[in-house]
Design an enzyme around this catalytic site. Structure first.
Site, PDB file in Angstrom:
ATOM      1  N   HIS A   1      -5.456  -3.597   5.504  1.00  0.00           N
ATOM      2  CA  HIS A   1      -4.874  -3.967   4.213  1.00  0.00           C
ATOM      3  C   HIS A   1      -5.942  -4.501   3.263  1.00  0.00           C
ATOM      4  O   HIS A   1      -5.720  -5.464   2.538  1.00  0.00           O
ATOM      5  CB  HIS A   1      -3.776  -5.013   4.437  1.00  0.00           C
ATOM      6  CG  HIS A   1      -2.935  -5.310   3.224  1.00  0.00           C
ATOM      7  ND1 HIS A   1      -2.323  -4.330   2.481  1.00  0.00           N
ATOM      8  CD2 HIS A   1      -2.607  -6.490   2.629  1.00  0.00           C
ATOM      9  CE1 HIS A   1      -1.647  -4.881   1.486  1.00  0.00           C
ATOM     10  NE2 HIS A   1      -1.810  -6.190   1.549  1.00  0.00           N
TER      11      HIS A   1
ATOM     12  N   ASP B   1       0.826  -1.206   0.000  1.00  0.00           N
ATOM     13  CA  ASP B   1       0.000   0.000   0.000  1.00  0.00           C
ATOM     14  C   ASP B   1       0.863   1.260   0.000  1.00  0.00           C
ATOM     15  O   ASP B   1       0.538   2.252  -0.669  1.00  0.00           O
ATOM     16  CB  ASP B   1      -0.922   0.008   1.226  1.00  0.00           C
ATOM     17  CG  ASP B   1      -1.887  -1.162   1.235  1.00  0.00           C
ATOM     18  OD1 ASP B   1      -2.266  -1.619   0.140  1.00  0.00           O
ATOM     19  OD2 ASP B   1      -2.253  -1.628   2.330  1.00  0.00           O
TER      20      ASP B   1
END
Length: 330
Positions: A200, A173
């Protein structure tokens, strides 16, 4: 041209190729034959930070290990195949990276993904708890919002739980956020650093656009989201080089810190008291024994506060699902 292609990108990978680094990390990759495991193992083999690389999967690992062993770098490589060889793969390891599992495929629900990968992660982490209880455990297998609670509960069951040594690898990310912002602003991605907190998956991925380092960005109500996929469909390859890069970056940062390097910071999904969620991803100061200090969320914008509030219920549900899975295991 070839030398330019071989040049690693990113500070973490550049550090991994430093000849002054301590060359002593014993690293295991569980799921080494998969789309993440193969390129991840290649990056680890290529680093002088790693002295021993052990590869495990239920198929093909002897061949993968043999291929990697032909690379003229210091790390020794050995492949292990099947559950009966897993203990030998883990013994003496300093770091265990787990990308094992299946990706979410068309038509597959989140429950389908969870049911498959939860069992895989629980089985592998139980072996870690038995055969390398002091190792750093880095979980890439999705859904990370559930597989980290699963890992924690498994280690608790074996009486060897240390929250400072269990990491949900959310580095992809951060890598995506840095790349997307750099593209939008015409900047060098190596000079962009966007913290990404929360979880996530989906709306739990929260890029802190108000907190970047070394760049300026006009604040808007719709920051670029690293959760928004920009990959072509159908995927060009079953390999996941971007996830392998992100996993390698986290491992190299962790090993740097274990070797005594100061000021190493990475975001990761870990046991946390920063919110009313028992697990949450924030920037962490890493040290010789894992997490040295949780650096917290810091000052954020009202928009980011709203994103956190919206993410909390989904995070709590995913965490509870992982914990309940272990409690109900036979």
């Amino acid at each position: 041209m070839l030398s330019a292609l071989a040049r690693p990108a990113g500070a973490a990978l550049r550090r991994s190729f430093s000849t002054s680094a301590q060359n002593n990390a014993k690293v295991a990759v569980l799921g080494a034959s998969g789309g993440i495991g193969q390129p991840l193992s290649l990056l680890l083999k290529n680093s002088p930070l790693v002295s021993r690389l052990t590869l495990y999967d239920i198929a093909h690992t002897p061949g993968v290990a043999a291929d990697l062993s032909h690379i003229e770098t210091r790390a020794t490589v050995k492949g292990y195949l099947g559950p009966e060889q897993l203990p030998d793969c883990l013994k003496g390891c300093d770091v265990v990276v787990i990308p094992a599992g299946v990706p979410r495929k068309p038509g597959m629900t989140r429950d389908d993904l969870f049911n498959t990968n939860a069992t895989i992660v629980a089985t592998l982490t139980a072996a870690c708890a038995q055969h390398c209880p002091d190792a750093m455990i880095c979980i890439i297998s999705n859904p990370v919002n559930s597989t980290i609670p699963i890992t924690a509960e498994v280690f608790k069951k074996h009486g060897v739980y240390n929250p400072n040594k269990i990491f949900g690898v959310t580095t992809l990310d951060i890598v995506r956020a840095n790349a997307f912002v750099a593209e939008l602003k015409g900047l060098d991605p190596a000079r962009v650093s966007v913290p990404v907190i929360g979880g996530h998956a989906g709306k739990t991925i929260i890029p802190l656009i108000s907190q970047p380092r070394r760049w300026t960005f006009r604040r808007t109500s719709s920051p670029p989201s690293p959760g928004a996929s920009r990959r072509p469909a159908p995927r060009w390859s079953r390999l996941r080089p971007e996830q392998a890069y992100a996993g390698a970056r986290f491992v190299f940062s962790l090993v740097d810190a274990m070797n005594g390097k100061e000021g190493v910071v990475e975001c990761s999904f870990v046991k946390s008291q920063e919110t009313d969620c028992p697990y949450f991803s924030t920037p962490l100061l890493l040290g010789k024994k894992g997490i040295e200090k949780n650096l917290g969320i810091g000052k954020i914008s009202p928009f980011e506060e709203k994103m956190i509030a919206e993410a909390i219920p989904e995070l709590k549900a995913s965490i509870k699902k992982g914990e309940e899975f272990v409690k109900n295991m036979k």
